[in-house]
Structure formats: C-alpha cells, structure tokens
Design a protein around this motif. Structure first.
Motif, PDB file in Angstrom:
ATOM      1  N   ASP A  26      33.909  57.909  33.071  1.00 29.22           N
ATOM      2  CA  ASP A  26      34.644  58.653  32.228  1.00 29.22           C
ATOM      3  C   ASP A  26      33.781  60.197  31.625  1.00 29.22           C
ATOM      4  O   ASP A  26      32.724  60.234  32.335  1.00 29.22           O
ATOM      5  CB  ASP A  26      35.183  57.778  31.213  1.00 29.22           C
ATOM      6  N   THR A  61      34.846  60.717  37.404  1.00 29.30           N
ATOM      7  CA  THR A  61      36.091  60.016  38.201  1.00 29.30           C
ATOM      8  C   THR A  61      37.533  60.429  37.241  1.00 29.30           C
ATOM      9  O   THR A  61      38.454  59.900  37.776  1.00 29.30           O
ATOM     10  CB  THR A  61      36.063  58.709  38.100  1.00 29.30           C
ATOM     11  N   THR A  68      38.909  57.603  33.151  1.00 27.76           N
ATOM     12  CA  THR A  68      38.952  56.417  33.861  1.00 27.76           C
ATOM     13  C   THR A  68      38.659  55.058  32.955  1.00 27.76           C
ATOM     14  O   THR A  68      37.595  55.173  32.394  1.00 27.76           O
ATOM     15  CB  THR A  68      37.959  56.394  35.325  1.00 27.76           C
ATOM     16  N   LEU A  69      39.614  54.165  33.156  1.00 23.14           N
ATOM     17  CA  LEU A  69      39.692  53.011  32.119  1.00 23.14           C
ATOM     18  C   LEU A  69      38.761  51.804  32.769  1.00 23.14           C
ATOM     19  O   LEU A  69      38.646  52.090  33.993  1.00 23.14           O
ATOM     20  CB  LEU A  69      40.940  52.300  31.983  1.00 23.14           C
ATOM     21  N   PHE A  90      44.241  51.592  25.564  1.00 21.56           N
ATOM     22  CA  PHE A  90      44.965  50.360  26.240  1.00 21.56           C
ATOM     23  C   PHE A  90      44.829  49.184  25.595  1.00 21.56           C
ATOM     24  O   PHE A  90      45.834  48.392  25.968  1.00 21.56           O
ATOM     25  CB  PHE A  90      43.882  50.273  27.575  1.00 21.56           C
ATOM     26  N   SER A 140      39.756  49.150  33.054  1.00 22.70           N
ATOM     27  CA  SER A 140      40.655  48.232  33.787  1.00 22.70           C
ATOM     28  C   SER A 140      40.970  48.748  35.184  1.00 22.70           C
ATOM     29  O   SER A 140      41.303  48.205  36.187  1.00 22.70           O
ATOM     30  CB  SER A 140      41.592  48.081  32.592  1.00 22.70           C
ATOM     31  N   THR A 141      40.790  50.182  35.111  1.00 25.67           N
ATOM     32  CA  THR A 141      41.144  50.950  36.416  1.00 25.67           C
ATOM     33  C   THR A 141      40.204  50.390  37.623  1.00 25.67           C
ATOM     34  O   THR A 141      40.281  50.229  38.486  1.00 25.67           O
ATOM     35  CB  THR A 141      41.172  52.579  36.221  1.00 25.67           C
ATOM     36  N   PHE A 142      38.905  50.573  36.988  1.00 24.32           N
ATOM     37  CA  PHE A 142      37.853  50.220  38.076  1.00 24.32           C
ATOM     38  C   PHE A 142      37.948  48.738  38.574  1.00 24.32           C
ATOM     39  O   PHE A 142      37.646  48.309  39.692  1.00 24.32           O
ATOM     40  CB  PHE A 142      36.212  50.352  37.116  1.00 24.32           C
ATOM     41  N   LEU A 191      39.650  53.738  43.644  1.00 26.13           N
ATOM     42  CA  LEU A 191      38.657  54.029  43.025  1.00 26.13           C
ATOM     43  C   LEU A 191      37.315  53.604  43.346  1.00 26.13           C
ATOM     44  O   LEU A 191      36.167  54.321  43.632  1.00 26.13           O
ATOM     45  CB  LEU A 191      38.725  53.781  41.493  1.00 26.13           C
ATOM     46  N   THR A 247      40.519  47.249  38.972  1.00 22.32           N
ATOM     47  CA  THR A 247      41.771  46.831  39.811  1.00 22.32           C
ATOM     48  C   THR A 247      42.174  47.613  40.608  1.00 22.32           C
ATOM     49  O   THR A 247      43.146  47.589  41.327  1.00 22.32           O
ATOM     50  CB  THR A 247      42.956  46.727  38.753  1.00 22.32           C
ATOM     51  N   SER A 248      41.224  48.763  40.839  1.00 22.80           N
ATOM     52  CA  SER A 248      41.742  49.958  42.044  1.00 22.80           C
ATOM     53  C   SER A 248      40.761  49.854  43.226  1.00 22.80           C
ATOM     54  O   SER A 248      39.661  50.325  43.054  1.00 22.80           O
ATOM     55  CB  SER A 248      41.636  51.181  41.167  1.00 22.80           C
ATOM     56  N   ASP A 291      39.795  52.539  27.217  1.00 20.49           N
ATOM     57  CA  ASP A 291      40.373  51.229  27.047  1.00 20.49           C
ATOM     58  C   ASP A 291      40.428  50.932  25.511  1.00 20.49           C
ATOM     59  O   ASP A 291      41.658  50.428  25.196  1.00 20.49           O
ATOM     60  CB  ASP A 291      39.763  50.038  27.767  1.00 20.49           C
TER      61      ASP A 291
END
Length: 242
Positions: A23, A47, A50-51, A97, A53-55, A61, A57-58, A93
C-alpha cells in the motif's frame, strides 16, 4: 521502483537491495533520498490501495508480485548479493474493512474469526509465493512483513447500515470507520497474530514506540497528513531492521 536511477546516481556502499511492496505506506518506506548524489538501495512497488485481505485472496495480485520479483531479480541479479522483499499491508483493512465486515456486512460472528481469516489467508498465499520464488532453491530472496502503521486519530464516520456506507463510499473509497479505541485494539491484535505466525521464511519488523501516541494511535508529530508515517528518522529505523 525508481526509474533508471541506478544509472544516474551512485549507490551507497551496500550489496543488498530492499523492495517495499504494498500500500501507500510502502511508498514512504522505500523512497527516502539521503542527498542529491546518493540514495539508499531501497525501492518501492506500490500495488495501489491494497488490503491485507486482498493479498490473501487474490491470485492476480499474487502473480503480479511474483512477476515483479522475477523482473527485479533478473535486472539486478549480479549487482546485489541479497534482495529483501518487505510487505506493507493492513492499515487500510483496519481503517475501513474491519468495521465493514464486523458491523455492516456482519460476515463474521466475532473478531477472533475475522483475525484468523485474515492471518490464515495471508500466510497461505505467502507460502504459495515463497514456493514460486524458491523453485530453484533461491537463496538470494528474503521476506519481511512491516508492522502495521498505527491507526489515524482523524475523526471517523458514524454509520449504521449499508445504505449509509455506500453513500460515504461514493466519495471516499476507504473512509475511516469505527471508534479510535476499537481501531487501536484491532491494530494491536492483528499485529500480534501476524508476528506470532511469522517463521523462518518471513520475519516481522516491529515498529518502535515512537511511531505511536500514548493511546496507541498514530504519533501526530511524525506524520504530516495524519495517515502516513513520514518521519525520516523513523523510516531509517525500519530500514535498519532489515
């Protein structure tokens, strides 16, 4: 990453390179110049907002970061004996989030399940990334997780339902949600969980107490925009721990 500055500037006397990935906090940690002629061997791969949680689940990414590491390694393989990859995730997050998931969407029954979800997913995807990078028994790449930046003391939004949340999000993608005392608690708890789960493949970089105010929020004296830690002395302390 600094555009072509490996040609324009003379490097400081070190054979190690460090890349902060993640981030906007990664930007501040990897781009502090020490003079007009010299600069540290620190880089940034931002990136976006970026959360954590994104790292976790993606796949997209994950592969973007993997390809970046490969490109960086190929360009500087002979120049550096060690390349450090430092992840910077989590502050967004906690800012947005957490409240969304726990109070608005109510996706989790309690905080503990949510913390477990975030930590387990991050380390699951990190394990995949580590395996990809080390397929050829790569000894040059080393991984770190930078401690999560303390939560901002800026006044938060008060919302009660999804309709109010959507209205705020129409003008602010990542609003400050939740009471400060809750965000401070979330920050401490998530940081401890991640630190505890770090292992020989990834080391945790703990932030010094100067980063925090007495209540555990962001130290207002060390931030110009009340979100990011931009104090050069503190940034250098983080860099020296790598």
């Amino acid at each position: 990453m600094h555009p072509s500055q490996d040609i324009i500037f003379e490097r400081l006397g070190t054979n190690n390179a460090t890349v902060f990935i993640g981030d906007s906090h990664a930007e501040f940690c990897g781009r502090n110049f020490v003079s007009k002629k010299y600069y540290n061997n620190f880089y940034t791969y931002h990136t976006g907002a970026t959360l954590l949680s994104t790292f976790g689940t993606s796949d997209d990414l994950l592969m973007r970061i993997f390809y970046f590491i490969n490109l960086f390694k190929k360009k500087f393989y002979k120049e550096y004996t060690k390349i450090n990859i430092v992840f910077s995730f989590g502050e967004i997050d906690i800012r947005t989030f957490f409240f969304q998931s726990l109070k608005v969407d109510k996706s989790f029954k309690n905080e503990n399940l949510f913390f477990k979800f975030l930590a387990d997913n991050f380390f699951q995807n990190f394990t995949r990334l580590h395996s990809l990078v080390n397929k050829k028994n790569e000894k040059k790449i080393h991984f770190f997780f930078k401690g999560i930046t303390p939560p901002t003391y800026i006044k938060n939004y008060t919302i009660k339902n999804l309709k109010e949340f959507d209205k705020i999000r129409s003008s602010n993608d990542f609003p400050i949600l939740g009471l400060l005392k809750d965000r401070i608690r979330w920050n401490k708890k998530l940081s401890k969980i991640i630190e505890r789960k770090c292992n020989k493949n990834i080391k945790f970089i703990k932030l010094d107490k100067e980063n925090y105010a007495k209540d555990g929020s962001l130290n207002s004296k060390k931030s110009v925009d009340n979100i990011h830690l931009d104090d050069v002395v503190l940034i250098k302390k983080i860099q020296k721990k790598i």
